[in-house]
Design a protein around this motif. Structure first.
Motif, PDB file in Angstrom:
ATOM      1  N   MET A   1      21.182 -19.679 -41.497  1.00  0.00           N
ATOM      2  CA  MET A   1      21.494 -18.619 -42.724  1.00  0.00           C
ATOM      3  C   MET A   1      20.381 -17.609 -42.774  1.00  0.00           C
ATOM      4  O   MET A   1      19.154 -17.908 -42.932  1.00  0.00           O
ATOM      5  CB  MET A   1      21.888 -19.129 -44.049  1.00  0.00           C
ATOM      6  CG  MET A   1      22.996 -20.253 -44.010  1.00  0.00           C
ATOM      7  SD  MET A   1      23.200 -20.963 -45.648  1.00  0.00           S
ATOM      8  CE  MET A   1      23.204 -19.430 -46.614  1.00  0.00           C
ATOM      9  N   GLU A   2      20.709 -16.422 -42.697  1.00  0.00           N
ATOM     10  CA  GLU A   2      19.563 -15.212 -42.576  1.00  0.00           C
ATOM     11  C   GLU A   2      18.830 -15.364 -43.871  1.00  0.00           C
ATOM     12  O   GLU A   2      17.469 -15.330 -43.989  1.00  0.00           O
ATOM     13  CB  GLU A   2      20.053 -14.080 -42.319  1.00  0.00           C
ATOM     14  CG  GLU A   2      18.972 -12.976 -42.141  1.00  0.00           C
ATOM     15  CD  GLU A   2      19.627 -11.389 -42.031  1.00  0.00           C
ATOM     16  OE1 GLU A   2      18.921 -10.657 -41.753  1.00  0.00           O
ATOM     17  OE2 GLU A   2      20.939 -11.336 -42.040  1.00  0.00           O
ATOM     18  N   LEU A   3      19.512 -15.363 -45.007  1.00  0.00           N
ATOM     19  CA  LEU A   3      18.900 -15.422 -46.490  1.00  0.00           C
ATOM     20  C   LEU A   3      17.783 -16.633 -46.675  1.00  0.00           C
ATOM     21  O   LEU A   3      17.134 -16.576 -47.680  1.00  0.00           O
ATOM     22  CB  LEU A   3      19.978 -15.370 -47.329  1.00  0.00           C
ATOM     23  CG  LEU A   3      20.761 -16.633 -47.636  1.00  0.00           C
ATOM     24  CD1 LEU A   3      20.086 -17.792 -48.754  1.00  0.00           C
ATOM     25  CD2 LEU A   3      21.991 -16.350 -48.514  1.00  0.00           C
ATOM     26  N   LEU A   4      17.925 -17.777 -45.767  1.00  0.00           N
ATOM     27  CA  LEU A   4      16.856 -18.826 -45.823  1.00  0.00           C
ATOM     28  C   LEU A   4      15.577 -18.418 -45.004  1.00  0.00           C
ATOM     29  O   LEU A   4      14.926 -19.142 -45.084  1.00  0.00           O
ATOM     30  CB  LEU A   4      17.456 -20.089 -45.200  1.00  0.00           C
ATOM     31  CG  LEU A   4      18.434 -20.742 -46.234  1.00  0.00           C
ATOM     32  CD1 LEU A   4      19.111 -22.048 -45.528  1.00  0.00           C
ATOM     33  CD2 LEU A   4      18.278 -21.136 -47.628  1.00  0.00           C
ATOM     34  N   THR A   5      15.586 -17.358 -44.379  1.00  0.00           N
ATOM     35  CA  THR A   5      14.431 -16.835 -43.640  1.00  0.00           C
ATOM     36  C   THR A   5      13.560 -15.709 -44.686  1.00  0.00           C
ATOM     37  O   THR A   5      13.974 -15.108 -45.332  1.00  0.00           O
ATOM     38  CB  THR A   5      14.841 -16.252 -42.186  1.00  0.00           C
ATOM     39  OG1 THR A   5      15.438 -14.832 -42.639  1.00  0.00           O
ATOM     40  CG2 THR A   5      15.661 -17.065 -41.512  1.00  0.00           C
ATOM     41  N   PRO A   6      12.259 -15.718 -44.248  1.00  0.00           N
ATOM     42  CA  PRO A   6      11.587 -14.782 -44.842  1.00  0.00           C
ATOM     43  C   PRO A   6      11.952 -13.229 -44.874  1.00  0.00           C
ATOM     44  O   PRO A   6      11.905 -12.581 -45.768  1.00  0.00           O
ATOM     45  CB  PRO A   6      10.013 -14.832 -44.265  1.00  0.00           C
ATOM     46  CG  PRO A   6      10.000 -16.155 -43.672  1.00  0.00           C
ATOM     47  CD  PRO A   6      11.490 -16.378 -43.110  1.00  0.00           C
ATOM     48  N   ARG A   7      12.669 -13.044 -43.859  1.00  0.00           N
ATOM     49  CA  ARG A   7      13.389 -11.748 -43.479  1.00  0.00           C
ATOM     50  C   ARG A   7      14.458 -11.293 -44.550  1.00  0.00           C
ATOM     51  O   ARG A   7      14.552 -10.237 -45.061  1.00  0.00           O
ATOM     52  CB  ARG A   7      13.678 -11.637 -41.941  1.00  0.00           C
ATOM     53  CG  ARG A   7      14.398 -10.055 -41.711  1.00  0.00           C
ATOM     54  CD  ARG A   7      14.528 -10.083 -40.242  1.00  0.00           C
ATOM     55  NE  ARG A   7      15.387  -8.695 -39.900  1.00  0.00           N
ATOM     56  CZ  ARG A   7      15.678  -8.206 -38.669  1.00  0.00           C
ATOM     57  NH1 ARG A   7      15.298  -8.948 -37.653  1.00  0.00           N
ATOM     58  NH2 ARG A   7      16.243  -7.336 -38.408  1.00  0.00           N
ATOM     59  N   GLY A   8      15.204 -12.476 -44.849  1.00  0.00           N
ATOM     60  CA  GLY A   8      16.432 -12.260 -45.406  1.00  0.00           C
ATOM     61  C   GLY A   8      16.662 -12.792 -46.847  1.00  0.00           C
ATOM     62  O   GLY A   8      17.334 -12.582 -47.596  1.00  0.00           O
ATOM     63  N   TRP A   9      15.169 -13.317 -47.134  1.00  0.00           N
ATOM     64  CA  TRP A   9      15.223 -13.795 -48.715  1.00  0.00           C
ATOM     65  C   TRP A   9      14.959 -12.783 -49.719  1.00  0.00           C
ATOM     66  O   TRP A   9      14.199 -11.737 -49.285  1.00  0.00           O
ATOM     67  CB  TRP A   9      13.997 -14.957 -48.727  1.00  0.00           C
ATOM     68  CG  TRP A   9      13.982 -15.427 -49.955  1.00  0.00           C
ATOM     69  CD1 TRP A   9      12.509 -15.145 -50.611  1.00  0.00           C
ATOM     70  CD2 TRP A   9      14.711 -16.431 -50.653  1.00  0.00           C
ATOM     71  NE1 TRP A   9      12.864 -15.830 -51.769  1.00  0.00           N
ATOM     72  CE2 TRP A   9      13.886 -16.723 -51.862  1.00  0.00           C
ATOM     73  CE3 TRP A   9      15.900 -16.962 -50.385  1.00  0.00           C
ATOM     74  CZ2 TRP A   9      14.450 -17.463 -52.678  1.00  0.00           C
ATOM     75  CZ3 TRP A   9      16.532 -17.771 -51.166  1.00  0.00           C
ATOM     76  CH2 TRP A   9      15.807 -17.911 -52.403  1.00  0.00           C
ATOM     77  N   SER A  10      15.420 -12.891 -50.881  1.00  0.00           N
ATOM     78  CA  SER A  10      14.893 -12.143 -51.901  1.00  0.00           C
ATOM     79  C   SER A  10      14.775 -13.176 -53.199  1.00  0.00           C
ATOM     80  O   SER A  10      15.316 -14.253 -53.396  1.00  0.00           O
ATOM     81  CB  SER A  10      16.270 -11.277 -52.262  1.00  0.00           C
ATOM     82  OG  SER A  10      15.913 -10.613 -53.533  1.00  0.00           O
ATOM     83  N   SER A  11      13.815 -12.842 -53.934  1.00  0.00           N
ATOM     84  CA  SER A  11      13.395 -13.671 -55.008  1.00  0.00           C
ATOM     85  C   SER A  11      14.448 -13.658 -55.988  1.00  0.00           C
ATOM     86  O   SER A  11      14.425 -14.346 -56.887  1.00  0.00           O
ATOM     87  CB  SER A  11      12.026 -13.284 -55.526  1.00  0.00           C
ATOM     88  OG  SER A  11      12.141 -11.829 -56.145  1.00  0.00           O
TER      89      SER A  11
END
Length: 284
Positions: free
Chosen positions: A212-222
């Motif tokens: 899942m992209e959101l679990l990567t530093p690139r796709g993550w948001s705080s």
């Protein structure tokens, strides 16, 4: 009269003969003899000067000053040695039996303290909100009472999906995931993996790693919460046609964290190269 002159002449000859021959040789030989004569004179003069009471007293005073300077140098050297040894001696927690000492650990940097406080407050808040949920979508258990290590039970997926049907047929009440939070969470994503049951497809890879992209530093948001991440995961399971593995032997093989971490690093590297699209079959 002649007798008187002869006597005077004899006296002069006698005086000339009794003079120091070396003195005449020195004057005749020039500079070499003069240097020797000067040297002898300097030695004699020094001997005469040092023999006077005033100069003796001055020399004693100079010797006393020299001794004081030597003492000051020794004291300075000892003080410097003590300063070098002091950090080792003041290191608390040293091993007295072996004479070993340990230097106190440096205090954490202010920004690290701040990040730790932010992580703690954020997770406490999220944990309270999840426990207030009334839809029984997910439940959380702390691993050995560790606030930064969660076991999350996903109780619901799309009830029209094949995965939900598999859960009913195999009496699987939930999908268990492990979520660990790094020191700089929520500014970096958590690491999440599936523990049980063993799933196929649904973007679940070897070791239980999750693509899942959101679990990567690139796709993550705080701004992402754990609940939001779990809802996204539930949707991706259905979208990726995830199923419970029922193959003999393989279904009982448990996922491992080491394998999950290695798989996750590999998939992130692949997606950084090709983007979040289907990579060539040769790259897996």
């Amino acid at each position: 009269m002649a007798t008187l002159l002869r006597k005077i002449g004899l006296i002069r000859l006698h005086d000339r003969d009794t003079e120091d021959p070396k003195h005449h040789q020195g004057s005749l030989k020039g500079s070499k003899g003069s240097q020797k004569s000067n040297k002898l004179c300097q030695t004699a003069n020094e001997s005469n000067i040092l023999s006077t009471p005033e100069i003796k007293a001055r020399k004693l005073d100079q010797n006393a000053k020299d001794r004081d300077k030597e003492k000051e140098k020794e004291k300075a050297s000892k003080d410097a040695s003590k300063e070098r040894q002091q950090p080792q001696q003041t290191g608390g927690g040293g091993n007295k039996s072996t004479g070993a000492s340990s230097v106190p650990a440096a205090a954490p940097a202010p920004h690290r303290q701040h990040c730790s406080q932010v992580r703690t407050r954020r997770l406490m808040k999220e944990l309270q909100e999840i426990r207030r949920l009334g839809d029984n979508f997910i439940t959380v258990e702390l691993v050995e009472d560790n606030l930064y290590d969660w076991n999350v039970k996903l109780h619901q997926v799309d009830k029209d999906s094949a995965l939900w049907q598999d859960m009913k047929e195999t009496s699987t009440d939930f999908i268990l995931l492990n979520v660990t939070f790094p020191d700089n969470f929520p500014f970096s994503p958590p690491f999440m993996r599936v523990l049980t049951p063993r799933l196929e497809n649904g973007y679940v890879l070897d070791g239980g790693a999750i693509c899942m992209e959101l679990l990567t530093p690139r796709g993550w948001s705080s701004a992402y919460t754990v609940e939001a991440v779990m809802r996204q995961f539930a949707a991706s399971l259905v979208k990726g046609q995830g199923r419970i593995c029922r193959k003999a032997g393989k279904s009982k093989k448990a996922f491992s964290r080491k394998e999950a971490e290695a798989t996750f690093k590999s998939l992130v590297k692949t997606h950084e190269k090709y983007g979040w699209v289907s990579p060539p079959v040769s790259d897996g």
